[in-house]
Design an enzyme around this catalytic site. Sequence first.
Site, PDB file in Angstrom:
ATOM      1  N   CYS A  78       6.809   7.817 -15.854  1.00 45.20           N
ATOM      2  CA  CYS A  78       7.656   6.140 -15.505  1.00 45.20           C
ATOM      3  C   CYS A  78       6.732   5.121 -16.111  1.00 45.20           C
ATOM      4  O   CYS A  78       5.555   4.895 -15.012  1.00 45.20           O
ATOM      5  CB  CYS A  78       7.639   6.004 -14.295  1.00 45.20           C
ATOM      6  SG  CYS A  78       8.721   4.356 -13.756  1.00 45.20           S
ATOM      7  N   CYS A  84       5.127   1.572  -7.521  1.00 43.40           N
ATOM      8  CA  CYS A  84       6.422   2.259  -6.787  1.00 43.40           C
ATOM      9  C   CYS A  84       5.949   3.120  -5.615  1.00 43.40           C
ATOM     10  O   CYS A  84       5.231   3.783  -5.888  1.00 43.40           O
ATOM     11  CB  CYS A  84       7.914   2.572  -7.847  1.00 43.40           C
ATOM     12  SG  CYS A  84       8.780   2.837  -7.135  1.00 43.40           S
ATOM     13  N   CYS A  87       8.116   7.801  -6.014  1.00 43.38           N
ATOM     14  CA  CYS A  87       7.167   9.028  -6.431  1.00 43.38           C
ATOM     15  C   CYS A  87       5.632   9.100  -6.460  1.00 43.38           C
ATOM     16  O   CYS A  87       5.208   7.977  -5.991  1.00 43.38           O
ATOM     17  CB  CYS A  87       7.724   9.108  -7.558  1.00 43.38           C
ATOM     18  SG  CYS A  87       9.262   8.883  -8.595  1.00 43.38           S
ATOM     19  N   CYS A 164      15.593   3.330 -13.435  1.00 39.76           N
ATOM     20  CA  CYS A 164      14.574   4.183 -12.767  1.00 39.76           C
ATOM     21  C   CYS A 164      14.611   6.096 -13.033  1.00 39.76           C
ATOM     22  O   CYS A 164      15.601   5.475 -13.330  1.00 39.76           O
ATOM     23  CB  CYS A 164      14.197   4.244 -11.798  1.00 39.76           C
ATOM     24  SG  CYS A 164      13.964   5.776  -9.969  1.00 39.76           S
ATOM     25  N   CYS A 349      14.102  18.900   6.066  1.00 40.60           N
ATOM     26  CA  CYS A 349      13.630  18.385   5.475  1.00 40.60           C
ATOM     27  C   CYS A 349      12.024  17.565   5.554  1.00 40.60           C
ATOM     28  O   CYS A 349      11.734  16.545   4.353  1.00 40.60           O
ATOM     29  CB  CYS A 349      14.608  16.696   4.899  1.00 40.60           C
ATOM     30  SG  CYS A 349      14.540  15.795   6.440  1.00 40.60           S
TER      31      CYS A 349
END
Length: 393
Positions: A78, A84, A87, A164, A349
Amino acid sequence: MQNCVDASQTGEVDLVMGNIAHGGYCVARLDGRVVFVRGALPGEKVRVRLTDTSKASHWFGHAVDIISADSHRVDAPCPVAGECGGCDFQHVDVSFQRELKRRVVAEQLSRLAGITWSGKVEAVDGSSDGLGWRTRMQYRSLNQRPALRRHRSHDLVQVPQGGCPIAHPAGRAAAETACRTAEQAIVMVTSCLTEDPEVSVIADGQLVSGGETMTAHVGQRRWKVGAGGFWQVHPGAAEALADAVVEGLNPHQGDEALDLYCGVGLFAGLLADRGVRVRGIEVSRQAVALARRNVPGGRFTAGRVERVLPRMSTKANIVVLDPPRKGAGKAVIQAVARTSPRAIAHVACDPAALARDVRLFDGYGYAPRSIRAFDVFPMTHHVEAVAVLEPKV
């Protein structure tokens, strides 16, 4: 070598990276202070731009030049990966991303729960290259195009042309269309993947296209899911986690089960299919309404688990809990232990929250029989785990 550049003058410094840390950072040291560095790999020597020096104990920085690269470093797919915040690991080979996550899970379990974990982070079906998997995306509109937040910032970065790269292709065109209509709108794009994918778009809380509910599949079973509600974002995640939970609990016909933070009834439905009587608790009333629809034989209560569960007098043979990122906490874990289950499946998570909860369970007589981790968030530092706990002998 630590400091080849005067950071006080330039804001940049050359550092040698230490271990990977929770959050996707590498740990480096500068004059005795910890520096958490984004965009690096353990063992690399990198030039770091200091981005936050507000705390005395630790600073944050971002790798801007790689002086000596690790063999697992790759070109980010990317073009805005370094800007950004979506990630953390686009500069890392996908298989080595899982190794880094394994190290983090092992470190958190060791430090916070006193457990030596020798497992691995398992790949799941659906994204061998780590791209095109995310079926739920939340964008802002910037200059009438989809944008995401910069790392640790409210500033925005437009996604590249074509969308994206980690977003599922089914929702990319819908995101472009929605973001053309309102500057700074919050746009949520949700895709449910069937032979003919369903796509819903919610802008500033209002449904603007698609249905209010969508159909999700795990195996041969179907669930109705709210377009703006919770469901696993990786196409292979729900099935991988459900298999781990059901296999770990080994349910029997006639068992009594609690499904805590049950959402729309993913685990409850699979347990009910095996002849288990299920009760679920979930704070979202919309999700509870869908759970009752998805699992007609189950009993579901809307409310906060930490408030509802301690008031229940029920016993349970098996318990599933899938708490939010902060974990279940003492009140819930104490109430779970009081139901005297023979097995507990804890879906987490966040490895730090899992470790804290496992340590709390230990105080109530439960220890993990197995802990499995899954790479359901490729290119990010996030990892999902399922711990199966049983009474200590």
